[in-house]
Design an enzyme around this catalytic site. Structure first.
Site, PDB file in Angstrom:
ATOM      1  N   ASP A 134       5.095   4.503   3.695  1.00 15.30           N
ATOM      2  CA  ASP A 134       4.931   6.061   3.886  1.00 15.30           C
ATOM      3  C   ASP A 134       6.130   6.804   4.119  1.00 15.30           C
ATOM      4  O   ASP A 134       7.192   6.328   4.714  1.00 15.30           O
ATOM      5  CB  ASP A 134       3.771   6.286   4.852  1.00 15.30           C
ATOM      6  CG  ASP A 134       2.927   7.340   4.615  1.00 15.30           C
ATOM      7  OD1 ASP A 134       1.786   7.415   4.354  1.00 15.30           O
ATOM      8  OD2 ASP A 134       3.692   8.590   5.005  1.00 15.30           O
TER       9      ASP A 134
ATOM     10  N   ASP B 182      -2.877  12.184  -2.115  1.00 16.55           N
ATOM     11  CA  ASP B 182      -3.012  13.656  -2.180  1.00 16.55           C
ATOM     12  C   ASP B 182      -3.154  13.860  -3.960  1.00 16.55           C
ATOM     13  O   ASP B 182      -2.350  13.556  -4.701  1.00 16.55           O
ATOM     14  CB  ASP B 182      -1.687  14.580  -2.066  1.00 16.55           C
ATOM     15  CG  ASP B 182      -2.007  15.882  -1.573  1.00 16.55           C
ATOM     16  OD1 ASP B 182      -2.727  16.402  -2.582  1.00 16.55           O
ATOM     17  OD2 ASP B 182      -1.549  16.605  -0.832  1.00 16.55           O
TER      18      ASP B 182
ATOM     19  N   ASP C 139     -11.328  10.258  -3.548  1.00 21.31           N
ATOM     20  CA  ASP C 139     -12.658  11.040  -3.670  1.00 21.31           C
ATOM     21  C   ASP C 139     -12.508  12.077  -4.644  1.00 21.31           C
ATOM     22  O   ASP C 139     -13.359  12.850  -4.904  1.00 21.31           O
ATOM     23  CB  ASP C 139     -12.676  11.549  -2.398  1.00 21.31           C
ATOM     24  CG  ASP C 139     -11.642  12.521  -1.884  1.00 21.31           C
ATOM     25  OD1 ASP C 139     -10.677  12.061  -1.871  1.00 21.31           O
ATOM     26  OD2 ASP C 139     -11.837  13.635  -1.683  1.00 21.31           O
TER      27      ASP C 139
ATOM     28  N   GLU D 204       0.957  -1.166  -0.191  1.00 22.07           N
ATOM     29  CA  GLU D 204       0.125   0.021  -0.112  1.00 22.07           C
ATOM     30  C   GLU D 204       0.813   1.357  -0.117  1.00 22.07           C
ATOM     31  O   GLU D 204       1.726   1.446   1.111  1.00 22.07           O
ATOM     32  CB  GLU D 204      -0.729   0.129   1.061  1.00 22.07           C
ATOM     33  CG  GLU D 204      -2.056   1.237   1.082  1.00 22.07           C
ATOM     34  CD  GLU D 204      -2.708   1.700   2.350  1.00 22.07           C
ATOM     35  OE1 GLU D 204      -3.531   2.763   2.110  1.00 22.07           O
ATOM     36  OE2 GLU D 204      -2.690   1.068   3.310  1.00 22.07           O
TER      37      GLU D 204
HETATM   38  C1  LIG Z   1      -4.114  11.533   2.495  1.00 23.16           C
HETATM   39  S1  LIG Z   1      -3.119  10.303   3.074  1.00 23.16           S
HETATM   40  C2  LIG Z   1      -3.887   8.612   2.815  1.00 23.16           C
HETATM   41  C3  LIG Z   1      -3.580   7.848   3.716  1.00 23.16           C
HETATM   42  C4  LIG Z   1      -4.108   6.358   3.800  1.00 23.16           C
HETATM   43  N1  LIG Z   1      -3.860   5.723   2.700  1.00 23.16           N
HETATM   44  C5  LIG Z   1      -5.723   6.518   4.034  1.00 23.16           C
HETATM   45  O1  LIG Z   1      -6.611   6.313   3.165  1.00 23.16           O
HETATM   46  O2  LIG Z   1      -5.823   6.455   5.329  1.00 23.16           O
HETATM   47  C6  LIG Z   1      -1.531   9.969   1.996  1.00 23.16           C
HETATM   48  C7  LIG Z   1      -0.348   9.422   2.584  1.00 23.16           C
HETATM   49  O3  LIG Z   1       0.518   9.329   1.559  1.00 23.16           O
HETATM   50  C8  LIG Z   1       1.874   9.850   1.924  1.00 23.16           C
HETATM   51  N2  LIG Z   1       2.691  10.266   0.930  1.00 23.16           N
HETATM   52  C9  LIG Z   1       2.267  11.032  -0.019  1.00 23.16           C
HETATM   53  N3  LIG Z   1       3.187  11.092  -0.887  1.00 23.16           N
HETATM   54  C10 LIG Z   1       4.257  10.249  -0.644  1.00 23.16           C
HETATM   55  C11 LIG Z   1       5.604   9.826  -1.149  1.00 23.16           C
HETATM   56  N4  LIG Z   1       5.851  10.587  -2.351  1.00 23.16           N
HETATM   57  N5  LIG Z   1       6.258   9.014  -0.836  1.00 23.16           N
HETATM   58  C12 LIG Z   1       5.755   8.398   0.598  1.00 23.16           C
HETATM   59  N6  LIG Z   1       4.707   8.747   1.065  1.00 23.16           N
HETATM   60  C13 LIG Z   1       4.049   9.779   0.486  1.00 23.16           C
HETATM   61  C14 LIG Z   1       1.635  10.862   3.012  1.00 23.16           C
HETATM   62  O4  LIG Z   1       2.644  11.214   3.979  1.00 23.16           O
HETATM   63  C15 LIG Z   1       0.188  10.604   3.741  1.00 23.16           C
HETATM   64  O5  LIG Z   1       0.481   9.862   5.029  1.00 23.16           O
END
Ligand SMILES: C[S@@+](CC[C@H](N)C(=O)[O-])C[C@H]1O[C@@H](n2cnc3c(N)ncnc32)[C@H](O)[C@@H]1O
Length: 214
Positions: A69, A118, A154, A44
């Site tokens: 992450d 994001d 979303d 994931e």
């Molecule tokens: C909006 S959160 C979603 C978390 C989880 N998937 C959920 O649905 O609850 C996005 C996560 O992606 C991680 N993330 C974003 N870009 C990343 C990257 N280039 N490398 C590692 N982690 C990343 C962020 O740190 C964050 O914890």
């Protein structure tokens, strides 16, 4: 949370047996060195607190799961929960997804889930989005032939961007739906809802889903 508590968690993270802070050292050896078996490995990407990773691992005990992450605080929560529940088919790795080919060898991975990443609305060329062509090319290298990438989001922007990318790059599209819960769901893994997803649903948003093979 204060700085001292955060520093304590970072220090503790390094001691967790299910967390890899130098994950490139296991490249090509995840089955043997992390899990001690040959079960398929699912990733994931951007797992946050690891809710989706842990739920998938409960549903598929004969598979291994690695949540990725960059944020140590979130990984601490993910790893602590997995340890407390004695989930032996779950691990977490801290690194930037951009470096994924340095962490996993070619064809080492069975499947990839990307849940609620994001959408980077201001990134007009979309290069920071986890489904940008350069990311998908990296996923293709580490996936077994026919390996699936699942995206739940979303964001209309990210859904349209990903669909266009999949078509332009001639990847094999298996599913693309703009309202996941409108129809009966055949894959129970799609019904897992993280805190992020529950918030989106409470705010009246629909959940989009794309599944493809790079
Ligand atoms: C909006 S959160 C979603 C978390 C989880 N998937 C959920 O649905 O609850 C996005 C996560 O992606 C991680 N993330 C974003 N870009 C990343 C990257 N280039 N490398 C590692 N982690 C990343 C962020 O740190 C964050 O914890």
């Amino acid at each position: 949370m204060g700085n001292r508590a955060k520093l304590k968690r970072y220090a503790e993270l390094a001691t967790f047996p299910n967390v890899y802070l130098q994950p490139q050292e296991l490249r090509g050896q995840w089955h043997a060195r992390c899990f001690g078996n040959e079960h398929p490995i699912t990733l994931e990407l951007g797992c946050g607190r690891g809710e989706y990773t842990r739920a998938l691992a409960l549903m598929q005990p004969q598979h291994n799961f690695i949540g990725v992450d960059i944020k140590g605080g979130r990984l601490w929560q993910a790893a602590r929960s997995a340890l407390d529940r004695e989930q032996e088919n779950v691990a977490f790795a801290r690194f930037r997804i951009e470096f994924i080919p340095d962490v996993f060898a070619e064809q080492e991975i069975e499947e990839i889930w990307i849940t609620f990443p994001d959408p980077f609305p201001k990134n007009s060329r979309g290069t920071r989005r986890l489904t940008a062509p350069h990311f998908i090319e990296k996923y293709r290298r580490i996936l077994k032939p026919g390996g699936l990438v699942h995206l739940k989001t979303d964001s209309d922007l990210l859904f349209e961007f990903t669909l266009a990318t999949v078509k332009q790059c001639a990847h094999s599209l298996h599913h693309a739906v703009t309202d996941l819960y409108k129809w009966p769901i055949s894959d129970p893994r799609l019904t897992v809802q993280t805190r992020f997803e529950q918030q989106h649903l409470a705010e009246g948003r629909t959940i989009k889903y794309i599944c493809f093979t790079p």
